[in-house]
Motif scaffolding. Structure first.
Motif, mmCIF file in Angstrom:
data_model
loop_
_atom_site.group_PDB
_atom_site.id
_atom_site.type_symbol
_atom_site.label_atom_id
_atom_site.label_comp_id
_atom_site.label_asym_id
_atom_site.label_seq_id
_atom_site.Cartn_x
_atom_site.Cartn_y
_atom_site.Cartn_z
ATOM 1 N N GLU A 40 0.864 -1.181 0.000
ATOM 2 C CA GLU A 40 0.000 0.000 0.000
ATOM 3 C C GLU A 40 0.893 1.221 0.000
ATOM 4 O O GLU A 40 1.656 1.448 0.939
ATOM 5 C CB GLU A 40 -0.904 -0.001 1.230
ATOM 6 C CG GLU A 40 -1.870 -1.150 1.278
ATOM 7 C CD GLU A 40 -2.748 -1.118 2.509
ATOM 8 O OE1 GLU A 40 -2.780 -0.082 3.204
ATOM 9 O OE2 GLU A 40 -3.399 -2.135 2.772
ATOM 10 N N SER A 41 0.816 2.006 -1.053
ATOM 11 C CA SER A 41 1.674 3.178 -1.200
ATOM 12 C C SER A 41 0.832 4.444 -1.040
ATOM 13 O O SER A 41 -0.093 4.686 -1.821
ATOM 14 C CB SER A 41 2.332 3.163 -2.579
ATOM 15 O OG SER A 41 3.045 4.351 -2.807
ATOM 16 N N LYS A 42 1.158 5.242 -0.029
ATOM 17 C CA LYS A 42 0.434 6.499 0.192
ATOM 18 C C LYS A 42 1.156 7.614 -0.546
ATOM 19 O O LYS A 42 2.343 7.851 -0.339
ATOM 20 C CB LYS A 42 0.350 6.811 1.679
ATOM 21 C CG LYS A 42 -0.491 5.816 2.441
ATOM 22 C CD LYS A 42 -0.608 6.176 3.899
ATOM 23 C CE LYS A 42 -1.459 5.127 4.603
ATOM 24 N NZ LYS A 42 -1.582 5.386 6.026
ATOM 25 N N VAL A 52 -4.206 6.346 -1.667
ATOM 26 C CA VAL A 52 -3.482 5.101 -1.435
ATOM 27 C C VAL A 52 -3.555 4.272 -2.715
ATOM 28 O O VAL A 52 -4.634 4.033 -3.249
ATOM 29 C CB VAL A 52 -4.087 4.308 -0.256
ATOM 30 C CG1 VAL A 52 -3.344 3.006 -0.046
ATOM 31 C CG2 VAL A 52 -4.086 5.138 1.007
ATOM 32 N N LYS A 53 -2.391 3.842 -3.206
ATOM 33 C CA LYS A 53 -2.328 2.974 -4.378
ATOM 34 C C LYS A 53 -1.952 1.580 -3.901
ATOM 35 O O LYS A 53 -1.140 1.422 -3.000
ATOM 36 C CB LYS A 53 -1.308 3.492 -5.380
ATOM 37 C CG LYS A 53 -1.713 4.830 -5.953
ATOM 38 C CD LYS A 53 -0.842 5.221 -7.094
ATOM 39 C CE LYS A 53 -1.354 6.530 -7.662
ATOM 40 N NZ LYS A 53 -0.729 6.850 -8.921
ATOM 41 N N TYR A 54 -2.562 0.578 -4.514
ATOM 42 C CA TYR A 54 -2.375 -0.805 -4.089
ATOM 43 C C TYR A 54 -1.640 -1.590 -5.167
ATOM 44 O O TYR A 54 -1.926 -1.439 -6.367
ATOM 45 C CB TYR A 54 -3.733 -1.465 -3.808
ATOM 46 C CG TYR A 54 -4.448 -0.809 -2.659
ATOM 47 C CD1 TYR A 54 -4.248 -1.259 -1.362
ATOM 48 C CD2 TYR A 54 -5.307 0.260 -2.851
ATOM 49 C CE1 TYR A 54 -4.891 -0.659 -0.288
ATOM 50 C CE2 TYR A 54 -5.958 0.861 -1.798
ATOM 51 C CZ TYR A 54 -5.737 0.395 -0.521
ATOM 52 O OH TYR A 54 -6.373 1.000 0.539
ATOM 53 N N LYS A 67 -8.259 -1.473 -4.457
ATOM 54 C CA LYS A 67 -8.571 -1.759 -3.056
ATOM 55 C C LYS A 67 -9.526 -2.948 -2.908
ATOM 56 O O LYS A 67 -9.296 -3.816 -2.059
ATOM 57 C CB LYS A 67 -9.140 -0.506 -2.385
ATOM 58 C CG LYS A 67 -9.408 -0.689 -0.913
ATOM 59 C CD LYS A 67 -9.929 0.593 -0.304
ATOM 60 C CE LYS A 67 -10.211 0.418 1.178
ATOM 61 N NZ LYS A 67 -10.703 1.656 1.791
ATOM 62 N N VAL A 70 -7.635 -6.210 -3.255
ATOM 63 C CA VAL A 70 -6.802 -6.486 -2.085
ATOM 64 C C VAL A 70 -7.663 -6.979 -0.924
ATOM 65 O O VAL A 70 -7.283 -7.915 -0.214
ATOM 66 C CB VAL A 70 -5.991 -5.227 -1.686
ATOM 67 C CG1 VAL A 70 -5.314 -5.411 -0.346
ATOM 68 C CG2 VAL A 70 -4.965 -4.902 -2.759
#
Length: 101
Positions: A40-42, A52-54, A67, A70
């Motif tokens: 999870e990249s904020k 937030v990218k997943y 999301k 995931v």
């Protein structure tokens, strides 16, 4: 005469539809055992809002996802089940993403 014109129009429509039937994307089934982890990249978008990218680390590659995918994957993993996932590969850009199958 009307029947002939209608038949020709339908044939022309059928030919153009068959010419456009080549898909832009390839879809491949995902092996759950090759998913190493979820990332999870904020980040912030252009408007300054935090998003937030997943991503999945799949077979040593970082592949984007969403999301809901995931969430379903984590739920299946929690109960020891396999999740039906697929990888979509764009033929033109070679960009990959993982979706629910």
């Amino acid at each position: 005469m009307k029947k002939i014109i209608l038949a020709l129009a339908l044939m022309a429509g059928g030919l153009t539809a068959s010419a456009k039937s080549e898909a832009v994307n390839d879809t491949i089934s995902v092996d759950n055992s090759k998913i190493e982890r979820v990332v999870e990249s904020k980040t912030t978008n252009s408007k300054g809002k935090e998003v937030v990218k997943y991503y999945f680390v799949y077979d040593h590659q970082l592949i984007s996802t969403s999301k809901p995918v995931v969430e379903v994957y984590n739920l299946a993993k929690q109960y020891g089940a396999n999740c039906a996932l697929a990888m979509v590969i764009n033929r033109e850009t070679k960009r990959k993403r993982i979706i629910r199958n």
